[in-house]
Design an enzyme around this catalytic site. Structure first.
Site, PDB file in Angstrom:
ATOM      1  N   HIS A 116       0.845  -1.190   0.000  1.00  0.00           N
ATOM      2  CA  HIS A 116       0.000   0.000   0.000  1.00  0.00           C
ATOM      3  C   HIS A 116       0.885   1.245   0.000  1.00  0.00           C
ATOM      4  O   HIS A 116       1.295   1.723   1.065  1.00  0.00           O
ATOM      5  CB  HIS A 116      -0.904   0.009   1.233  1.00  0.00           C
ATOM      6  CG  HIS A 116      -1.807  -1.180   1.325  1.00  0.00           C
ATOM      7  ND1 HIS A 116      -1.356  -2.433   1.679  1.00  0.00           N
ATOM      8  CD2 HIS A 116      -3.152  -1.302   1.115  1.00  0.00           C
ATOM      9  CE1 HIS A 116      -2.375  -3.273   1.677  1.00  0.00           C
ATOM     10  NE2 HIS A 116      -3.467  -2.615   1.341  1.00  0.00           N
TER      11      HIS A 116
ATOM     12  N   HIS B 262      -1.957  -1.313   7.203  1.00  0.00           N
ATOM     13  CA  HIS B 262      -1.598  -1.521   5.795  1.00  0.00           C
ATOM     14  C   HIS B 262      -0.588  -0.471   5.320  1.00  0.00           C
ATOM     15  O   HIS B 262       0.114  -0.686   4.337  1.00  0.00           O
ATOM     16  CB  HIS B 262      -2.849  -1.490   4.908  1.00  0.00           C
ATOM     17  CG  HIS B 262      -3.636  -0.216   4.993  1.00  0.00           C
ATOM     18  ND1 HIS B 262      -4.632  -0.029   5.914  1.00  0.00           N
ATOM     19  CD2 HIS B 262      -3.584   0.918   4.265  1.00  0.00           C
ATOM     20  CE1 HIS B 262      -5.163   1.170   5.763  1.00  0.00           C
ATOM     21  NE2 HIS B 262      -4.534   1.768   4.768  1.00  0.00           N
TER      22      HIS B 262
ATOM     23  N   GLY C 261      -3.472  -4.031  11.527  1.00  0.00           N
ATOM     24  CA  GLY C 261      -3.878  -4.483  10.194  1.00  0.00           C
ATOM     25  C   GLY C 261      -5.379  -4.628  10.144  1.00  0.00           C
ATOM     26  O   GLY C 261      -6.040  -3.994   9.315  1.00  0.00           O
ATOM     27  N   PRO C 262      -5.971  -5.463  11.027  1.00  0.00           N
ATOM     28  CA  PRO C 262      -7.437  -5.472  11.133  1.00  0.00           C
ATOM     29  C   PRO C 262      -7.888  -4.094  11.609  1.00  0.00           C
ATOM     30  O   PRO C 262      -7.592  -3.678  12.737  1.00  0.00           O
ATOM     31  CB  PRO C 262      -7.703  -6.558  12.179  1.00  0.00           C
ATOM     32  CG  PRO C 262      -6.493  -7.432  12.149  1.00  0.00           C
ATOM     33  CD  PRO C 262      -5.350  -6.496  11.868  1.00  0.00           C
ATOM     34  N   LEU C 263      -8.584  -3.369  10.764  1.00  0.00           N
ATOM     35  CA  LEU C 263      -8.799  -1.949  11.011  1.00  0.00           C
ATOM     36  C   LEU C 263      -9.634  -1.697  12.266  1.00  0.00           C
ATOM     37  O   LEU C 263     -10.542  -2.445  12.603  1.00  0.00           O
ATOM     38  CB  LEU C 263      -9.454  -1.309   9.793  1.00  0.00           C
ATOM     39  CG  LEU C 263      -8.552  -1.264   8.556  1.00  0.00           C
ATOM     40  CD1 LEU C 263      -9.295  -0.714   7.351  1.00  0.00           C
ATOM     41  CD2 LEU C 263      -7.311  -0.436   8.832  1.00  0.00           C
TER      42      LEU C 263
ATOM     43  N   GLY D 109     -10.886   3.700   7.048  1.00  0.00           N
ATOM     44  CA  GLY D 109     -11.375   2.375   7.411  1.00  0.00           C
ATOM     45  C   GLY D 109     -11.419   2.158   8.904  1.00  0.00           C
ATOM     46  O   GLY D 109     -12.355   1.548   9.433  1.00  0.00           O
TER      47      GLY D 109
ATOM     48  N   PHE E 123     -20.781 -14.285  23.915  1.00  0.00           N
ATOM     49  CA  PHE E 123     -20.370 -13.008  23.354  1.00  0.00           C
ATOM     50  C   PHE E 123     -18.872 -12.930  23.089  1.00  0.00           C
ATOM     51  O   PHE E 123     -18.372 -11.868  22.702  1.00  0.00           O
ATOM     52  CB  PHE E 123     -20.810 -11.863  24.274  1.00  0.00           C
ATOM     53  CG  PHE E 123     -22.301 -11.813  24.481  1.00  0.00           C
ATOM     54  CD1 PHE E 123     -23.173 -11.987  23.422  1.00  0.00           C
ATOM     55  CD2 PHE E 123     -22.832 -11.606  25.747  1.00  0.00           C
ATOM     56  CE1 PHE E 123     -24.540 -11.959  23.608  1.00  0.00           C
ATOM     57  CE2 PHE E 123     -24.202 -11.570  25.946  1.00  0.00           C
ATOM     58  CZ  PHE E 123     -25.068 -11.754  24.879  1.00  0.00           C
TER      59      PHE E 123
ATOM     60  N   ASP F 157     -32.556 -18.430  29.469  1.00  0.00           N
ATOM     61  CA  ASP F 157     -32.270 -17.381  28.481  1.00  0.00           C
ATOM     62  C   ASP F 157     -32.325 -17.912  27.056  1.00  0.00           C
ATOM     63  O   ASP F 157     -32.468 -17.141  26.101  1.00  0.00           O
ATOM     64  CB  ASP F 157     -30.899 -16.753  28.743  1.00  0.00           C
ATOM     65  CG  ASP F 157     -30.978 -15.629  29.762  1.00  0.00           C
ATOM     66  OD1 ASP F 157     -32.078 -15.107  29.994  1.00  0.00           O
ATOM     67  OD2 ASP F 157     -29.934 -15.283  30.336  1.00  0.00           O
TER      68      ASP F 157
ATOM     69  N   HIS G  65     -28.383 -17.220  23.932  1.00  0.00           N
ATOM     70  CA  HIS G  65     -27.351 -17.011  24.938  1.00  0.00           C
ATOM     71  C   HIS G  65     -26.594 -18.297  25.298  1.00  0.00           C
ATOM     72  O   HIS G  65     -25.699 -18.260  26.142  1.00  0.00           O
ATOM     73  CB  HIS G  65     -27.964 -16.425  26.208  1.00  0.00           C
ATOM     74  CG  HIS G  65     -28.282 -14.963  26.097  1.00  0.00           C
ATOM     75  ND1 HIS G  65     -29.052 -14.451  25.080  1.00  0.00           N
ATOM     76  CD2 HIS G  65     -27.918 -13.911  26.866  1.00  0.00           C
ATOM     77  CE1 HIS G  65     -29.168 -13.139  25.235  1.00  0.00           C
ATOM     78  NE2 HIS G  65     -28.476 -12.790  26.312  1.00  0.00           N
TER      79      HIS G  65
ATOM     80  N   ARG H  82     -22.705 -21.002  34.839  1.00  0.00           N
ATOM     81  CA  ARG H  82     -23.704 -20.239  35.582  1.00  0.00           C
ATOM     82  C   ARG H  82     -24.342 -21.121  36.641  1.00  0.00           C
ATOM     83  O   ARG H  82     -24.576 -20.697  37.775  1.00  0.00           O
ATOM     84  CB  ARG H  82     -24.800 -19.713  34.652  1.00  0.00           C
ATOM     85  CG  ARG H  82     -25.934 -19.006  35.398  1.00  0.00           C
ATOM     86  CD  ARG H  82     -27.072 -18.645  34.456  1.00  0.00           C
ATOM     87  NE  ARG H  82     -28.108 -17.909  35.145  1.00  0.00           N
ATOM     88  CZ  ARG H  82     -29.137 -18.449  35.797  1.00  0.00           C
ATOM     89  NH1 ARG H  82     -29.233 -19.782  35.866  1.00  0.00           N
ATOM     90  NH2 ARG H  82     -30.042 -17.708  36.399  1.00  0.00           N
TER      91      ARG H  82
END
Length: 694
Positions: free
Chosen positions: A55, A95, A143-145, A185, A465, A497, A501, A548
């Site tokens: 780049h 980049h 790199g991963p924006l 980005g 999550f 839930d 979940h 849990r």
């Protein structure tokens, strides 16, 4: 710490002093500035051209900003990249790595011109995107924006916290600045919203970011997809925002940075309008210059257009190198002055200095694990998340660098440290972090905290999550950062839930990440050992998978000690009779109790069975073959694995002749016990599998 203006020792005369210069001297200074800036542009386009990949556009656009920042404002020492008193710099738009590599080489870091020529090649020190621990001066892997913005916020939080804990009046040795550069980005990615919002909320006044507003992405003009009022957005977050219409105006860049440094109660964003591939006659301001070489003909034309009088690729005139290399004596002076301040601090506060040194060296306090609570059958049934809370509270008293919080689930994850205050705008010394509903941002900020040094950060949420924060988890593993994740509600056992979940595939997905250790303890005793392992393991992040629902606290008087967790898997229970085991039941977490129940049933039927607890596949894989064969004897082909999750990660342990009692479907909304029954996660189902295979 009072930071002196470094302009006086820089390679260029401060803007405020220029009125006294003669016109000729001023012209010479400006010409040298331009030569130094164009050196970055030429090196960047040459390296990309030689690699036939990369780049070139963004480094060419940002060269003036990088020049002003690195030679006049950034506190760094090219000869000692790990100097604790340095400012941190994050190139979030990874980049544009040739911008960073060019600046590192020119300013005198241990990066050679030969390294620049090997850009993007096998084994080179100049990979396609910056990699932490690989190239001197690279503070984080980007790199991963968007991730770099979160990392920078984490670094700023870490430094503010350390300063609040260790600084004393007249001895302010901590309080460095964190700078980052972000692209269009980065600003578009959702993680930037999460991290920027939190930074504004905390009022991180020593965080300064630059937004490279060049209006171009790979697909073309940003107007195709993006019409945000970025300045308004960051102002709404509580940031101090400045707009620079010309990214080549060095005096304006200089002044904007000084204004940002003067703002101490808000993070700052400087929006810089630049031209991608600046100087390229045919590709400036086009998407063609974003992620592809300019081409040999265009490189030659660009040299002429920039007034670069040398055709030899990678050539930089001595006067430009000499000017850039003034960063070395400047950095040496900055580090020397900081060291004198630190020595004065250590003399006035020796205990604090020793503690700070211990934490920055990554050494755990002597006897820290003596605080681990002891559980027994008399403790009764207990969710492993509840046991984790007890362990965390005990350890936190002995290990002050253990620090973190939850993504709005502190009470559910049981990760608040009792007796400690929240981290806040007015209390940077608080140890309980309330990340809000920002799992992605939490993960990237944890990485920044770990990268800064002096901490073992942890972050918590439901296991389901973990997908929201998978990119920073992966980067933590790539960088081998000491970050701890506390993932609770780790199976369909969470109950009512329902399937939204209830994690099914998450354990297998996390186990697929290299360098990530996943520990799923079976009871309170193993949970204590899991925390011992998490703090002791320094070669990468650790994920704790916790229940849990309540599970029995096993009577270890009749079973093997939980210290076997450190080896990943261990024989928990062998047949009570002298008969050798005919089958091996292998389980993790809450399903270990199912394996023990099935063992008892099979024993009554005359089938001698071994139960193996396997809380950590990664640790087990690292053991000698002899130990693994002792636990899972090659001569016993009848193996059944049990886990309330996807079977993918278990096939290697049961082999072609074994079976897996697991889930390859989503769960349901009902009490946890009912779900286990309906989905066949029972001792009866395990017994049936053994009988079918026998």
């Amino acid at each position: 710490m009072t930071q002196q203006n470094p302009l006086a020792s820089g390679p260029r005369i401060p803007a405020g002093a220029r009125s006294s210069l003669t016109e000729g001297t001023l012209a010479e200074s400006r010409a040298l500035d331009q030569l130094c800036i164009n050196a970055v542009r030429v090196l960047s386009m040459d390296a990309v051209q030689r690699a036939n990949s990369g780049h070139p556009g963004t480094p060419m656009a940002l060269a003036p900003l990088a020049y002003v920042l690195w030679t006049r404002h950034l506190h760094h020492n090219p000869r000692d990249p790990a100097w604790q008193g340095r400012d941190r710099f994050v190139l979030s738009c990874g980049h544009a790595s040739m911008l960073l590599y060019s600046v590192l080489y020119l300013s005198g870091y241990d990066l050679s011109l030969a390294d620049i020529k090997e850009f993007r090649q096998w084994g080179s020190r100049t990979p396609g995107h910056p990699e932490y621990g690989h190239t001197p001066g690279v503070e984080t892997t980007t790199g991963p924006l968007g991730q770099g913005i979160g990392n920078a916020v984490g670094m700023a939080i870490a430094n503010a916290h350390l300063a609040a804990v260790f600084n004393r009046p007249g001895h302010e040795i901590l309080g460095q600045r964190t700078y980052f550069i972000a692209s269009d980005g980065d600003i578009m990615e959702g993680v930037s919203h999460e991290a920027a919002s939190y930074a504004g909320h905390l009022g991180l006044g020593r965080l300064i970011g630059f937004y490279d507003d060049n209006g171009i992405t790979i697909d073309g003009q940003t107007s195709l997809t993006f019409s945000d009022d970025t300045a308004g957005r960051f102002e709404a977050y509580g940031w101090h925002v400045q707009r620079l219409p010309d990214g080549n105006d060095l005096a304006a860049i200089d002044h904007a940075i000084e204004q940002a440094q003067a703002e101490t109660t808000r993070p700052s964003l400087i929006i810089v309008r630049t031209h991608i591939a600046y100087g390229s006659p045919n590709k400036q301001d086009t998407a063609a210059a974003h992620g592809s070489p300019l081409g040999d003909d265009e490189v030659r034309l660009t040299r002429r257009n920039l007034g670069w009088n040398w055709d030899e690729p990678f050539f930089v005139p001595e006067e430009a190198i000499a000017s850039w290399r003034e960063c070395v004596p400047r950095g040496h002076a900055l580090q020397r002055d900081w060291r004198h301040e630190y020595e004065s601090y250590a003399q006035a506060h020796p205990d604090l200095a020793r503690e700070l040194a211990r934490r920055l060296d990554g050494r755990l306090p002597e006897g820290w694990d003596h605080a681990l609570p002891v559980f027994g059958a008399e403790s009764g049934p207990m969710a492993t998340r509840a046991a984790s809370s007890k362990v965390l509270g005990a350890i936190a008293e002995r290990v002050p660098e253990l620090w973190g919080g939850s993504a709005d689930l502190g009470d559910s994850n049981k990760t608040l440290i009792a007796g400690e205050q929240p981290l806040s705008r007015t209390n940077a010394a608080g140890r309980n972090m309330f990340f809000g509903i920002r799992e992605h941002g939490m993960g990237s900020m944890l990485n920044g905290i770990a990268l800064h040094g002096g901490f073992i950060p942890y972050g918590a949420t439901f296991l389901i999550f973990s997908d929201y924060m998978r990119p920073p988890i992966r980067l933590a593993a790539l960088m081998q950062l000491h970050v701890i994740y506390v993932f609770t509600h780790d199976s369909v056992g969470l109950g009512e839930d329902g399937p939204t979940h209830q994690p099914i595939e998450m354990l297998s997905a996390l186990r697929a990440i290299p360098n990530l250790v996943v520990i799923r303890p079976s009871d309170a005793t193993e949970t204590a050992e899991a925390w011992r392992a998490a703090l002791s393991h320094r070669d990468g992040p650790v994920a704790l998978s916790l229940t849990r629902q309540k599970v029995p606290t096993l009577d270890r008087g009749h079973l093997a000690p939980a210290t076997g967790l450190s080896r990943g898997a261990y024989v928990l229970s062998d047949p009570a009779s002298a008969a050798p085991a005919r089958a091996v039941l292998v389980a993790s977490g809450s399903e270990v109790q199912i394996a023990l129940s099935a063992q008892a049933t099979l024993a009554a039927a005359g089938v001698a069975t071994r139960v193996v607890s396997m809380p950590c596949m990664e640790f087990f894989e690292q053991q000698p073959r002899s130990y693994r064969d002792d636990v899972l004897p090659p001569g016993i082909s009848l193996r059944v694995a049990i886990e309330a999750g996807h079977p993918m990660s278990w096939h290697k342990w049961v082999g072609d002749t074994g079976a897996i009692v697991s889930l390859d479907r989503f769960g349901a909304s009902a009490p946890g016990e009912r779900i286990y029954q309906e989905l066949g996660l029972t001792a009866e189902a395990v017994v049936e599998r053994v009988r079918a295979l026998a």
